[in-house]
Design a protein around this motif. Sequence first.
Motif, PDB file in Angstrom:
ATOM      1  N   LEU A   1     -23.715  -5.595   5.838  1.00 39.59           N
ATOM      2  CA  LEU A   1     -24.565  -5.413   7.019  1.00 39.59           C
ATOM      3  C   LEU A   1     -25.965  -4.963   6.611  1.00 39.59           C
ATOM      4  O   LEU A   1     -26.970  -5.492   7.104  1.00 39.59           O
ATOM      5  CB  LEU A   1     -23.947  -4.385   7.966  1.00 39.59           C
ATOM      6  CG  LEU A   1     -22.658  -4.791   8.680  1.00 39.59           C
ATOM      7  CD1 LEU A   1     -22.127  -3.629   9.507  1.00 39.59           C
ATOM      8  CD2 LEU A   1     -22.893  -6.015   9.553  1.00 39.59           C
ATOM      9  N   ASP A   2     -26.051  -3.984   5.718  1.00 39.95           N
ATOM     10  CA  ASP A   2     -27.341  -3.458   5.281  1.00 39.95           C
ATOM     11  C   ASP A   2     -28.170  -4.541   4.598  1.00 39.95           C
ATOM     12  O   ASP A   2     -29.357  -4.708   4.884  1.00 39.95           O
ATOM     13  CB  ASP A   2     -27.105  -2.280   4.340  1.00 39.95           C
ATOM     14  CG  ASP A   2     -28.369  -1.515   4.002  1.00 39.95           C
ATOM     15  OD1 ASP A   2     -29.435  -1.776   4.607  1.00 39.95           O
ATOM     16  OD2 ASP A   2     -28.303  -0.632   3.124  1.00 39.95           O
ATOM     17  N   LEU A   3     -27.561  -5.309   3.711  1.00 37.73           N
ATOM     18  CA  LEU A   3     -28.296  -6.371   3.016  1.00 37.73           C
ATOM     19  C   LEU A   3     -28.726  -7.477   3.963  1.00 37.73           C
ATOM     20  O   LEU A   3     -29.732  -8.156   3.726  1.00 37.73           O
ATOM     21  CB  LEU A   3     -27.455  -6.935   1.871  1.00 37.73           C
ATOM     22  CG  LEU A   3     -27.189  -5.968   0.710  1.00 37.73           C
ATOM     23  CD1 LEU A   3     -26.236  -6.593  -0.298  1.00 37.73           C
ATOM     24  CD2 LEU A   3     -28.488  -5.529   0.047  1.00 37.73           C
ATOM     25  N   ALA A   4     -27.984  -7.666   5.054  1.00 38.37           N
ATOM     26  CA  ALA A   4     -28.335  -8.675   6.057  1.00 38.37           C
ATOM     27  C   ALA A   4     -29.338  -8.146   7.077  1.00 38.37           C
ATOM     28  O   ALA A   4     -29.791  -8.893   7.951  1.00 38.37           O
ATOM     29  CB  ALA A   4     -27.075  -9.162   6.772  1.00 38.37           C
ATOM     30  N   GLY A   5     -29.667  -6.856   6.993  1.00 39.66           N
ATOM     31  CA  GLY A   5     -30.616  -6.275   7.937  1.00 39.66           C
ATOM     32  C   GLY A   5     -30.021  -5.957   9.292  1.00 39.66           C
ATOM     33  O   GLY A   5     -30.743  -5.841  10.279  1.00 39.66           O
ATOM     34  N   VAL A   6     -28.704  -5.791   9.338  1.00 39.17           N
ATOM     35  CA  VAL A   6     -28.006  -5.496  10.592  1.00 39.17           C
ATOM     36  C   VAL A   6     -27.585  -4.033  10.572  1.00 39.17           C
ATOM     37  O   VAL A   6     -27.017  -3.555   9.582  1.00 39.17           O
ATOM     38  CB  VAL A   6     -26.764  -6.405  10.752  1.00 39.17           C
ATOM     39  CG1 VAL A   6     -25.985  -6.050  12.000  1.00 39.17           C
ATOM     40  CG2 VAL A   6     -27.175  -7.869  10.743  1.00 39.17           C
ATOM     41  N   ALA A   7     -27.851  -3.343  11.661  1.00 42.13           N
ATOM     42  CA  ALA A   7     -27.465  -1.933  11.749  1.00 42.13           C
ATOM     43  C   ALA A   7     -25.946  -1.812  11.777  1.00 42.13           C
ATOM     44  O   ALA A   7     -25.268  -2.563  12.491  1.00 42.13           O
ATOM     45  CB  ALA A   7     -28.068  -1.291  12.994  1.00 42.13           C
ATOM     46  N   ALA A   8     -25.432  -0.883  11.017  1.00 44.54           N
ATOM     47  CA  ALA A   8     -23.981  -0.641  10.999  1.00 44.54           C
ATOM     48  C   ALA A   8     -23.570   0.061  12.288  1.00 44.54           C
ATOM     49  O   ALA A   8     -24.299   0.932  12.782  1.00 44.54           O
ATOM     50  CB  ALA A   8     -23.601   0.213   9.798  1.00 44.54           C
TER      51      ALA A   8
END
Length: 166
Positions: free
Chosen positions: A35-42
């Motif tokens: 998620l972090d590498l994809a720029g999506v908030a966990a």
Amino acid sequence: ASASVPMVIADGRFPDRRSVSTTPTQLIDIFPTILDLAGVAAPPGLDGLSLRPLLEGRTLGRESVVSQFHGDDIATSWFLAVGVFDNATFKLIRWGNGSHHPPLLFDLDADPNEDSDLSSSRPDVVAAMDAMLLGVVDYPAVANDVAAYDYRSLAAWTDQTPNWRD
């Protein structure tokens, strides 16, 4: 941590980070990392941590991990903790509720194959890691609950399977 499985993360944004980290990680860290590498908030409440700081050459902010296993093909549950003490990475293994089998302790840096049990020579590390493990999971209570469930399940199966010995 439980099986010393290597993890490889390849991301073109970190071409100069070809390194090996000995920081203890867990499988539950994979989802927050993706998620972090994809720029999506966990989403809130995740137990795992993003491993992105390791890719950036920073620390993870965690020095220990725990794991547990309960299966229908083993006689007892097992629990383990991996943590850094005295600048060394140790693994503590506890079986069941801790009263039937002595713990095992390994220095993963000096003994990566886990050949030499150090539990008798390093009771300080055993005590510290056991306290850390108990702070995360009450393994004696969990092991007793799992054993009771296994016993009830076996009794129900044998009651419903009249010819099970054949």
